[in-house]
Design a protein around this motif. Structure first.
Motif, PDB file in Angstrom:
ATOM      1  N   THR A 323       0.823  -1.206   0.000  1.00  0.00           N
ATOM      2  CA  THR A 323       0.000   0.000   0.000  1.00  0.00           C
ATOM      3  C   THR A 323       0.859   1.258   0.000  1.00  0.00           C
ATOM      4  O   THR A 323       0.558   2.228  -0.707  1.00  0.00           O
ATOM      5  CB  THR A 323      -0.932   0.006   1.224  1.00  0.00           C
ATOM      6  N   ILE A 324       1.928   1.252   0.765  1.00  0.00           N
ATOM      7  CA  ILE A 324       2.781   2.439   0.881  1.00  0.00           C
ATOM      8  C   ILE A 324       3.515   2.720  -0.425  1.00  0.00           C
ATOM      9  O   ILE A 324       3.616   3.868  -0.872  1.00  0.00           O
ATOM     10  CB  ILE A 324       3.792   2.271   2.029  1.00  0.00           C
ATOM     11  N   PHE A 325       4.033   1.656  -1.056  1.00  0.00           N
ATOM     12  CA  PHE A 325       4.943   1.846  -2.186  1.00  0.00           C
ATOM     13  C   PHE A 325       4.349   1.457  -3.536  1.00  0.00           C
ATOM     14  O   PHE A 325       5.057   1.505  -4.544  1.00  0.00           O
ATOM     15  CB  PHE A 325       6.227   1.042  -1.956  1.00  0.00           C
ATOM     16  N   LYS A 326       3.073   1.067  -3.609  1.00  0.00           N
ATOM     17  CA  LYS A 326       2.486   0.688  -4.896  1.00  0.00           C
ATOM     18  C   LYS A 326       2.326   1.919  -5.784  1.00  0.00           C
ATOM     19  O   LYS A 326       2.338   3.058  -5.302  1.00  0.00           O
ATOM     20  CB  LYS A 326       1.165  -0.025  -4.674  1.00  0.00           C
ATOM     21  N   SER A 327       2.114   1.682  -7.058  1.00  0.00           N
ATOM     22  CA  SER A 327       2.101   2.783  -8.017  1.00  0.00           C
ATOM     23  C   SER A 327       0.826   3.617  -7.965  1.00  0.00           C
ATOM     24  O   SER A 327       0.866   4.829  -8.190  1.00  0.00           O
ATOM     25  CB  SER A 327       2.318   2.242  -9.435  1.00  0.00           C
ATOM     26  N   TYR A 328      -0.324   2.992  -7.684  1.00  0.00           N
ATOM     27  CA  TYR A 328      -1.591   3.733  -7.656  1.00  0.00           C
ATOM     28  C   TYR A 328      -2.373   3.389  -6.395  1.00  0.00           C
ATOM     29  O   TYR A 328      -3.394   2.705  -6.446  1.00  0.00           O
ATOM     30  CB  TYR A 328      -2.428   3.397  -8.896  1.00  0.00           C
ATOM     31  N   PRO A 329      -1.922   3.863  -5.237  1.00  0.00           N
ATOM     32  CA  PRO A 329      -2.649   3.565  -3.998  1.00  0.00           C
ATOM     33  C   PRO A 329      -3.844   4.491  -3.816  1.00  0.00           C
ATOM     34  O   PRO A 329      -3.942   5.555  -4.442  1.00  0.00           O
ATOM     35  CB  PRO A 329      -1.595   3.829  -2.921  1.00  0.00           C
ATOM     36  N   CYS A 330      -4.760   4.086  -2.955  1.00  0.00           N
ATOM     37  CA  CYS A 330      -5.873   4.944  -2.549  1.00  0.00           C
ATOM     38  C   CYS A 330      -6.086   4.749  -1.052  1.00  0.00           C
ATOM     39  O   CYS A 330      -5.529   3.829  -0.442  1.00  0.00           O
ATOM     40  CB  CYS A 330      -7.142   4.622  -3.338  1.00  0.00           C
ATOM     41  N   ILE A 331      -6.886   5.613  -0.462  1.00  0.00           N
ATOM     42  CA  ILE A 331      -7.067   5.528   0.988  1.00  0.00           C
ATOM     43  C   ILE A 331      -7.832   4.271   1.391  1.00  0.00           C
ATOM     44  O   ILE A 331      -7.771   3.843   2.544  1.00  0.00           O
ATOM     45  CB  ILE A 331      -7.770   6.782   1.532  1.00  0.00           C
ATOM     46  N   GLY A 332      -8.556   3.659   0.445  1.00  0.00           N
ATOM     47  CA  GLY A 332      -9.227   2.401   0.756  1.00  0.00           C
ATOM     48  C   GLY A 332      -8.240   1.286   1.034  1.00  0.00           C
ATOM     49  O   GLY A 332      -8.484   0.424   1.886  1.00  0.00           O
ATOM     50  N   ASP A 333      -7.104   1.283   0.333  1.00  0.00           N
ATOM     51  CA  ASP A 333      -6.048   0.304   0.604  1.00  0.00           C
ATOM     52  C   ASP A 333      -5.477   0.515   1.998  1.00  0.00           C
ATOM     53  O   ASP A 333      -5.224  -0.438   2.738  1.00  0.00           O
ATOM     54  CB  ASP A 333      -4.929   0.436  -0.438  1.00  0.00           C
ATOM     55  N   VAL A 334      -5.263   1.777   2.351  1.00  0.00           N
ATOM     56  CA  VAL A 334      -4.744   2.097   3.686  1.00  0.00           C
ATOM     57  C   VAL A 334      -5.755   1.685   4.756  1.00  0.00           C
ATOM     58  O   VAL A 334      -5.398   1.098   5.778  1.00  0.00           O
ATOM     59  CB  VAL A 334      -4.433   3.602   3.797  1.00  0.00           C
TER      60      VAL A 334
END
Length: 433
Positions: A323-334
């Motif tokens: 989640t921290i280092f992926k290319s297209y994260p969003c707050i749902g992943d966090v």
């Protein structure tokens, strides 16, 4: 049980209320919520192109898998506008329920492991210090479910109708299959997640470790090999099924290729967009490789070697790093991996940076929309301001993960050597240097 039903109902009502309010369109269009990979607008356009005979993977619009394309096409045909909202809410509630069941089974295994591996003389101390927070299975189930149901990050992604809702459902099913030692479901879920986003492929390691825990020592290598063969077979089958759906391999460029090569540099809560916007083009391939190795390879083996006795914490670590280092994260992943924090309640007493991390995350959550407004609408700021908030958000998550991992080391030491609450008559705290 009655109280849990009420909490689930309230969470569902809250989501439906926000979907019917003026905030729905605002939340749906926020860059922290919708990305190129999870936007429902892009899903709708991709399904429309598919239905009129146009390849949705031509261009840079649609980034779901062909199997996802078929599923979302069926959803749009059989669900009305309000039925679609209800579907997203129900999937979110089911995810919370699955996480609660996962917590229940994991806590049972954790207690059994402590009792088996703790010296007899220390069992009394262990139970005095940890039983109150690990033995209450119902409480643990409730805390994890509630952390997901009422997490603002998760709520926003559900209200914004992002496909992260379905991703979180598959992740919750993966974690449950791990603690239930279900080999086929675990491999199937991870294969689906890998087909869509690539990064979850690392979850096969904690999944395999969980599944073979009850296998005899001399049979573990063979069982491990069978799991990897099963996973590879399912994944390859999914790739070829996708090929037969589309009739070509064009989907690879706009699914896994899109995730790894990062062609879309619109702002999000991640770190890639700003870095590759500012970088000279002839260095791009080098740094793309460096970034992707960092998120997908670099930490996999060291963490697996260190946390092989606690595969759920290993899976949590992989999810956080992705989640921290992926290319297209969003707050749902966090929000998904933050919802798992109650699983580590027994580690909280050994953590040192909880207040610091909490303040940073709260600050970034409030400040990001403010800076975005100043940059895009007021034009009194620039991209550096928004990236500064994104960088602080990533640093806060890194501090959270490292604090949990160090707390786990401290607890292992305390369990093996006895828990010393006092030194020279005063309260003592275990520190690692």
């Amino acid at each position: 049980m009655k109280n849990q039903i009420i909490y689930f109902a309230l969470a569902g009502i809250l989501r439906i209320f926000l979907m019917n309010s003026d905030l729905h369109n605002i939340i749906r269009d926020r860059i922290e919520v919708s990305t190129a990979l999870n936007s429902w607008k892009r899903i709708t356009e991709g399904v429309y192109l598919y239905n009129i005979g146009v390849d949705p993977y031509i261009g840079d619009l649609f980034h779901e898998t062909p199997l996802g394309l078929i599923i979302f096409d069926s959803i749009q045909k059989h669900f009305s506008f309000y039925g679609l909202w209800l579907l997203f809410v129900i999937i979110d509630l089911i995810t919370a329920y699955l996480l609660g069941i996962t917590a229940k089974y994991y806590i049972k295994e954790l207690i059994a492991y402590d009792e088996k591996n703790t010296p007899y003389v220390d069992k009394v101390n262990i139970h005095q210090d940890f039983a109150s927070i690990t033995a209450t299975h119902g409480a643990s189930t409730f805390y994890v479910s509630a952390a997901y149901l009422y997490n603002p990050y998760v709520i926003f992604n559900c209200v914004g109708l992002t496909t992260t809702v379905f991703t979180n459902f598959l992740l919750s099913l993966t974690l449950l299959s791990m603690v239930k030692h279900s080999k086929i479901i675990c491999c199937l879920c991870i294969a689906f997640l890998t087909l869509q986003g690539f990064y979850p492929i690392c979850l096969i390691i904690p999944g395999a470790i969980c599944i073979i825990q009850n296998v005899k020592t001399n049979e573990k290598p063979e069982s491990l090999l069978k799991i990897f063969i099963l996973f590879s077979t399912i994944l390859i089958s999914l790739f070829f099924t996708s090929y037969f759906v589309m009739g070509n391999w064009s989907f690879l460029q706009n699914t896994i290729g899109f995730t790894l090569l990062v062609p879309d540099l619109r702002p999000n809560v991640g770190l890639y967009w700003y870095f590759f916007t500012e970088m000279f083009e002839h260095f791009r391939s080098l740094f793309i490789a460096s970034f992707q190795i960092n998120v997908s390879i670099l930490f996999v083996v060291p963490l697996a070697l260190r946390l092989h006795k606690n595969p759920m914490l290993l899976a949590f670590s992989y999810l956080a790093i992705d989640t921290i280092f992926k290319s297209y994260p969003c707050i749902g992943d966090v929000g998904f991996y933050l919802s798992l924090l109650p699983l580590w309640r027994h580690l909280f007493r050994h953590m040192q940076q909880g207040f610091f991390v909490g303040c940073f995350i709260l600050f970034c959550t409030i400040f990001a929309p403010t800076v975005w407004h100043q940059w895009i609408y007021s034009r009194s700021a620039n991209a550096n301001f928004y990236f500064g908030v994104s960088l602080a958000f990533a640093i806060a998550q890194i501090f959270l993960l490292t604090d949990i991992l160090f707390a786990n080391v401290k607890r292992e030491f305390a369990v093996q050597h006895g828990i010393m609450n006092q030194a020279n008559g005063n309260k003592a705290k275990l520190l690692l240097e």
